[in-house]
Design an enzyme around this catalytic site. Structure first.
Site, PDB file in Angstrom:
ATOM      1  N   GLY A 509       0.826  -1.201   0.000  1.00 29.24           N
ATOM      2  CA  GLY A 509       0.000   0.000   0.000  1.00 29.24           C
ATOM      3  C   GLY A 509       0.854   1.243   0.000  1.00 29.24           C
ATOM      4  N   GLY A 511       0.564   5.962  -0.605  1.00 24.65           N
ATOM      5  CA  GLY A 511      -0.195   7.187  -0.406  1.00 24.65           C
ATOM      6  C   GLY A 511      -1.456   7.259  -1.241  1.00 24.65           C
ATOM      7  N   PHE A 512      -1.518   6.475  -2.329  1.00 23.37           N
ATOM      8  CA  PHE A 512      -2.673   6.561  -3.216  1.00 23.37           C
ATOM      9  C   PHE A 512      -3.626   5.384  -3.067  1.00 23.37           C
ATOM     10  CE2 PHE A 512       0.660   9.021  -5.335  1.00 23.37           C
ATOM     11  CZ  PHE A 512      -0.006  10.224  -5.529  1.00 23.37           C
ATOM     12  N   GLY A 513      -3.251   4.377  -2.288  1.00 24.03           N
ATOM     13  CA  GLY A 513      -4.152   3.255  -2.098  1.00 24.03           C
ATOM     14  C   GLY A 513      -3.419   1.940  -1.947  1.00 24.03           C
ATOM     15  N   ASP A 625       6.182  11.379  -5.157  1.00 25.13           N
ATOM     16  CA  ASP A 625       6.248  10.381  -4.080  1.00 25.13           C
ATOM     17  C   ASP A 625       7.317   9.335  -4.393  1.00 25.13           C
ATOM     18  OD1 ASP A 625       5.606   9.257  -1.665  1.00 25.13           O
ATOM     19  OD2 ASP A 625       3.867   8.152  -2.409  1.00 25.13           O
TER      20      ASP A 625
END
Length: 832
Positions: A509, A511-513, A625
């Protein structure tokens, strides 16, 4: 020997002859006076023993020149040449002396071939002195008050020394150009030159004087940098300090460096301007800065019909059907003469023919960066464009782009073969004699049989495909469907739910999912990312995802498709068999240790992927990121950057500020906190932080029980700057098995990447060149944020409270710190 031992007179005679020989070899002074001359092996040496001047032949040349060179340096040491265009063959019969108030070189026939060409009131008091700064000065008058008549600093060759000047003389209307050698053994003026453009006080590199292919940008007198050379603002002993001077007589720039550094600026035979410094420890020239950064950005570097390719060595190759005009020049890396045809074109009745009546044909070359066309013609299709070229005997190539036909006549210059990470390029059709492209006519019967067989087999295969499609349609009704949408597949949510067994196997997982492993009906293994906190509407989402779908690069994870149903947003990627970098880098019991070479190649591949996102896409994509979790490893540990394009796309002007803060604590650049516009340099910062983790094999931050944090980059930077043992920074699991040069290079570039001021950070393109070894990297300065860590590490406390309280905590902590500590830089809060 016994006679000499017992005969003092003989010994004195030998000593006297030896002294005469020494005088013949070296005048033993820094001056050529009116009654002296240089000939043969005689030289003069500057007072401090830094520079020497005399007859010299470069490399394997058989010709001699009056040269000035570094006396204590034996590698590539010539800094100035007088008679560049008129060498001499016999140095013992030639001489350099004062004549009629000038310093003049006479050849073997006693004919003057070079002179300072100045007027002098007297000739008996004129002398030439070689100074420790490398300036040969012709003076007139008494030694106590000499009047300069001529200086080599005003007449540079291919090297710009500190203290000398490159500018424009308003009195003589003459540019003081820095001109490259023809090749490594011929100091005759080459095709590449550097000169001052007085209209905007910029420097330009030119090909053949007329064609400018690089500019420094205008001089910013406040910042003391050129607009397009922001790295000039970097602090450090190796960085030149430029001074601009303009008056009624002249306009010029000069520069200085730390007097303990041997530095020079070279207009190289490669067509690149290079800033170099001498490293006494390694006995070699260290390349600090170069422009243009890529060899193939040098105009016409490979000459006529030569193609430049950044990914090949040598960079230049002749096109098919051509060969070097001078192989000996190519062996000396002088490609300027280019290539010539192996088979000549024959024109008749406006149609090029060969003896058997065939027309000339065209060599199709894809992924080319095209030179400037000499003619543009509007045509309907490729056939018309080709016919237009064939009807003109002077036409040598053509290209077609959206019905715009470009025609080249005469020699073709500045051809570049683009690699995958440099863009798609255009298709160029180069005219060749038919014999160069004639297809073999043998085995026609066999070919016909194969064609018939293939046709029959295709019919059978087509029938099977139809049956499979019908079967898949029935299955899709039960399992969901997937349809082609542009370059991507649009999946039903039910389809992906079945493929992932209801999202049961989680891979990780970010920061976006979260990411789940899935298997498509054709057994293809994929990675399915469930996106979270996506606020875009369906139209905007599909637009951005379709853009991402067109981006393909060997170091970027391929996006296969997506799902957009209501608030559900999913992305389908290729599955990477070796997982993410963090699972290998930060050692787990079940993971193998990545050796140094693998780490280095992963770092280089990651950098190449980011260059493609920053510089090669139609819209610049800032990742926002960069961290080991987002670097996936495919077969043979080929690195693939994941999650690119999920942050907001930014246009070429970089003028907008990203309003939503993305990224991961510990990898964020200071500008995220300060609120200034986010540029690709934010990714450079994150990449630099990650490089330290490549080296150490551990996270950059290690918490202590009392709440303090040990910050690895601060310790690493201090080791690098102080010249300590870089192997001490290496992951202990590698047991010291690493290339020290590569390790040093990685550590240095990492320090440059995390500079507080983004203008001091290199671009990812420069990072790639450094890691590839194309350019060297200077010792970096320690960012102020790291200096605070080093000097006051016992006072740095990292907080874990929510981001809404973070700013006040930082201010509170700062006010209680030592008075010597300035307000912390944004890096402190980004690490909190």
């Amino acid at each position: 020997m016994d006679i000499m031992k017992n005969n003092p007179i003989a010994m004195l005679a030998v000593l006297f002859l030896s002294l005469l020989f020494m005088i013949h070899i070296c005048l033993g002074a820094d001056t050529i006076s009116a009654n002296q001359s240089l000939s043969g092996d005689q030289t003069i040496v500057s007072a401090g023993g830094i520079f020497e001047l005399g007859f010299h032949k470069p490399g394997n040349s058989s010709k001699y020149y009056i040269c000035m060179w570094y006396k204590q340096i034996s590698v590539d040491n010539i800094v100035w040449v007088a008679n560049r265009e008129k060498p001499v063959s016999d140095r013992f019969s030639s001489e350099l002396r004062i004549s009629n108030g000038n310093l003049v070189l006479f050849n073997e026939s006693k004919i003057p071939i070079w002179s300072t060409n100045v007027s002098s009131t007297t000739s008996t008091s004129v002398s030439a002195v070689l100074r420790d700064d490398g300036n040969l000065v012709l003076t007139d008058g008494p030694a106590t008050l000499p009047r300069p008549l001529w200086e080599s600093f005003d007449n540079p060759a291919h090297i710009w020394l500190p203290g000398s000047k490159i500018g424009y003389d308003n009195r003589t209307k003459r540019n003081q150009r820095l001109i490259s050698w023809t090749n490594s053994e011929d100091p005759a003026p080459g095709l590449f030159s550097l000169e001052l453009e007085t209209s905007d006080n910029s420097y330009r590199i030119r090909w053949n004087v007329s064609k400018s292919y690089w500019t420094s940008g205008s001089w910013n007198k406040n910042l003391k940098i050129f607009d397009r050379v922001p790295e000039m603002g970097t602090r450090g002993n190796f960085v030149p300090d430029f001074t601009f001077v303009t008056d009624v007589n002249e306009t010029y720039f000069t520069y200085s460096v730390d007097n303990t550094i041997i530095s020079r600026t070279v207009m190289d035979v490669s067509g690149q301007l290079k800033q170099q410094s001498w490293l006494g420890s390694t006995k070699e020239w260290n390349l600090f800065w170069t422009q243009p950064q890529r060899q193939c950005e040098v105009y016409a570097f490979c000459g006529a019909y030569g193609s430049c390719n950044e990914k090949s060595l040598p960079f230049c190759n002749c096109l098919r059907g051509f060969e070097p005009k001078s192989q000996s020049d190519w062996d000396l890396k002088d490609y300027s003469a280019g290539c010539r045809r192996k088979t000549k074109l024959q024109c008749g009745n406006n149609i090029s023919i060969v003896q058997n009546g065939e027309r000339d044909k065209f060599l199709q070359m894809s992924s080319m960066s095209l030179p400037e066309a000499t003619q543009a013609v509007t045509t309907a299709n490729n056939e018309e464009c080709e016919s237009t070229c064939l009807s003109d005997c002077s036409c040598t190539a053509y290209a077609l782009d959206s019905n715009n036909c470009s025609i080249w006549t005469g020699d073709i210059l500045n051809l570049k073969q683009l690699s995958e990470d440099e863009g798609t390029g255009k298709t160029l059709y180069v005219r060749l004699a038919a014999s160069e492209l004639r297809s073999p006519k043998k085995h026609n019967g066999a070919v016909t049989g194969v064609v018939v067989g293939v046709a029959a087999g295709s019919a059978v295969l087509l029938g099977l495909i139809v049956l499979l499609i019908l079967r898949q349609r029935k299955k899709a009704l039960r399992l969901g469907k997937a349809v082609v949408e542009g370059s991507l597949m649009a999946f039903d949510y039910r389809y992906l739910q079945n493929a992932t067994q209801n999202f049961s196997e989680k891979l990780g997982g970010g920061g976006f999912g979260s990411v789940f492993k899935g298997r498509l009906p054709d057994s293809t293994v994929v990675a399915v990312k469930q996106l979270e906190s996506m606020s875009q509407g369906e139209k905007q989402f599909r637009t951005e995802i379709s853009t991402i779908g067109t981006i393909q690069h060997v170091n970027l994870v391929r996006l296969r498709g997506f799902c957009c149903e209501g608030r559900k947003r999913l992305l389908v990627y290729d599955y990477m068999s070796n997982g993410s970098l963090d699972s290998h880098l930060f050692q787990n019991k079940n993971s193998n240790v990545l050796d140094w070479n693998t780490r280095y190649q992963i770092a280089l591949g990651t950098a190449r992927g980011l260059v493609y996102l920053h510089e090669k896409c139609r819209d610049c994509i800032i990742h926002c990121d960069i961290k080991p979790e987002n670097i996936l490893l495919g077969d043979e540990y080929c690195p693939k950057v994941a999650d690119f394009g999920l942050a907001k796309l930014v246009g070429r002007d970089f003028s907008r500020v990203l309003t939503t803060m993305r990224g991961t604590r510990g990898y964020l650049a200071p500008e995220w906190i300060s609120g200034v516009a986010i540029t690709p340099k934010a990714d450079v910062y994150s990449f630099g932080i990650m490089l330290f983790e490549f080296v150490s094999g551990r996270r950059n931050t290690e918490p202590f029980a009392d709440g303090r944090v040990k910050f690895f980059p601060s310790w690493a930077a201090s080791i690098i700057i102080e010249g300590g043992d870089v192997l001490a920074l290496l992951d202990p699991n590698l047991e010291g098995n690493a290339d020290v040069e590569e390790l040093t290079r990685v550590c240095r570039v990492a320090c440059w990447c995390i500079q507080d001021d983004e203008t001091h950070r290199p671009s990812m393109g420069q990072v790639v060149q450094i890691l590839e070894g194309a350019i060297d990297v200077n010792l970096p300065s320690i960012p102020r944020s790291l200096e605070i860590f080093i000097e006051h590490q016992e006072n740095i406390i990292f907080f874990t409270e929510s981001s809404s309280r973070r700013s006040s905590q930082i201010r509170s902590n700062t006010s209680n710190a030592s008075s010597e500590v300035k307000s912390p830089t944004p890096l402190l809060s980004s690490m909190s």
